[in-house]
Design a protein around this motif. Sequence first.
Motif, mmCIF file in Angstrom:
data_model
loop_
_atom_site.group_PDB
_atom_site.id
_atom_site.type_symbol
_atom_site.label_atom_id
_atom_site.label_comp_id
_atom_site.label_asym_id
_atom_site.label_seq_id
_atom_site.Cartn_x
_atom_site.Cartn_y
_atom_site.Cartn_z
ATOM 1 N N PRO A 1 -83.958 0.926 30.141
ATOM 2 C CA PRO A 1 -84.846 1.673 29.138
ATOM 3 C C PRO A 1 -86.175 2.164 29.657
ATOM 4 C CG PRO A 1 -83.984 -0.097 28.068
ATOM 5 C CD PRO A 1 -83.576 -0.206 29.500
ATOM 6 N N GLU A 2 -86.753 1.498 30.550
ATOM 7 C CA GLU A 2 -88.005 1.844 31.459
ATOM 8 C C GLU A 2 -87.422 3.136 32.448
ATOM 9 O OE1 GLU A 2 -90.977 0.296 34.759
ATOM 10 O OE2 GLU A 2 -89.417 -0.847 34.177
ATOM 11 N N ARG B 1 -78.878 2.251 34.759
ATOM 12 C CA ARG B 1 -80.214 2.508 34.055
ATOM 13 C C ARG B 1 -80.840 1.486 33.351
ATOM 14 N NH1 ARG B 1 -79.323 8.168 31.226
ATOM 15 N NH2 ARG B 1 -78.401 8.650 33.189
ATOM 16 N N GLU C 1 -85.120 5.439 31.897
ATOM 17 C CA GLU C 1 -84.961 6.273 30.870
ATOM 18 C C GLU C 1 -86.104 7.067 30.367
ATOM 19 O OE1 GLU C 1 -82.400 4.761 27.998
ATOM 20 O OE2 GLU C 1 -80.591 5.489 29.124
ATOM 21 N N GLU C 2 -87.107 6.121 29.944
ATOM 22 C CA GLU C 2 -88.204 6.808 29.561
ATOM 23 C C GLU C 2 -89.024 7.415 30.556
ATOM 24 O OE1 GLU C 2 -91.516 7.566 27.113
ATOM 25 O OE2 GLU C 2 -89.747 6.612 26.459
ATOM 26 N N ILE C 3 -88.972 7.018 31.868
ATOM 27 C CA ILE C 3 -89.840 7.740 32.836
ATOM 28 C C ILE C 3 -89.102 9.171 33.298
ATOM 29 C CG2 ILE C 3 -90.257 7.754 35.362
ATOM 30 C CD1 ILE C 3 -90.304 4.529 35.156
ATOM 31 N N TYR C 4 -87.736 8.958 33.208
ATOM 32 C CA TYR C 4 -86.916 10.190 33.151
ATOM 33 C C TYR C 4 -87.111 11.263 32.110
ATOM 34 C CZ TYR C 4 -82.690 13.398 33.539
ATOM 35 O OH TYR C 4 -81.916 14.401 33.343
ATOM 36 N N GLN C 5 -87.459 10.625 30.980
ATOM 37 C CA GLN C 5 -87.693 11.615 29.604
ATOM 38 C C GLN C 5 -89.053 12.386 29.975
ATOM 39 O OE1 GLN C 5 -85.734 12.840 27.577
ATOM 40 N NE2 GLN C 5 -83.970 11.635 28.205
ATOM 41 N N GLN C 6 -89.942 11.616 30.374
ATOM 42 C CA GLN C 6 -91.409 12.113 30.834
ATOM 43 C C GLN C 6 -91.091 13.098 31.828
ATOM 44 O OE1 GLN C 6 -93.701 8.699 31.498
ATOM 45 N NE2 GLN C 6 -93.580 7.815 29.632
ATOM 46 N N GLN D 1 -95.490 11.290 39.118
ATOM 47 C CA GLN D 1 -95.466 10.513 38.092
ATOM 48 C C GLN D 1 -94.469 9.362 38.669
ATOM 49 O OE1 GLN D 1 -92.882 13.512 35.713
ATOM 50 N NE2 GLN D 1 -94.279 13.392 34.190
ATOM 51 N N ALA E 1 -95.325 5.237 37.952
ATOM 52 C CA ALA E 1 -94.559 4.364 37.201
ATOM 53 C C ALA E 1 -93.881 3.132 37.892
ATOM 54 C CB ALA E 1 -93.362 4.975 36.704
ATOM 55 N N GLN F 1 -88.851 15.461 32.232
ATOM 56 C CA GLN F 1 -88.166 16.277 31.853
ATOM 57 C C GLN F 1 -89.015 17.591 31.639
ATOM 58 O OE1 GLN F 1 -84.873 17.284 31.222
ATOM 59 N NE2 GLN F 1 -84.601 15.406 32.451
#
Length: 179
Positions: free
Chosen positions: A94-95, A92, A97-102, A126, A130, A104
């Motif tokens: 950071p990008e 993974r 991870e950010e998409i994944y958090q959005q 989404q 992205a 959620q």
Amino acid sequence: MTKQRLTIISLVSILIFGLLLSGKLLYENKWLEGSLIKESQQISGVISAEILNRQGASEMLVNTGQVSNLQTICTQLKTISGARPIRLADQRTPELEEIYQQMQFAIQEGMAMGNFTQMRETLTTQAEQAGVIMSLAMDNEAIYLVLTKGENQLVSVIERHGQGIFLPSVGGDYKTMNQ
């Protein structure tokens, strides 16, 4: 005379118990773990696997490569892991991870409301916005999500009923960060 016999019998019993216990531990830690790791490495998309003991609990850490069908991989891993929980380690960024958090919010709402069709549509939108390739599958036990951008990939298994079979997935640097 009987006191000496009782002492000898007790010592022999303790010795036999110790030998049996150490044999069981040796079997579980060396032979069983070795075959478990060897079997998991034969699964397409799995680079390596190992058994980690963290804070008194054992887990199977599986390093993934490029995953094409996460649901199939997870089914195979469940069969060979036994009672150990499985943690997937991916490549993974950071990008991702950010998409994944959005994502959620839509995932949790879909699970709570049971509106999985709407969840899929929202996640697809989404991912497209992205610039990420998304693979989404589900069964009665979990939702299987793979986000791919270039050579990097984030994999996640979200259990629907909290079975505890799959621990939250992590980046490939998990082992070095938590030693």
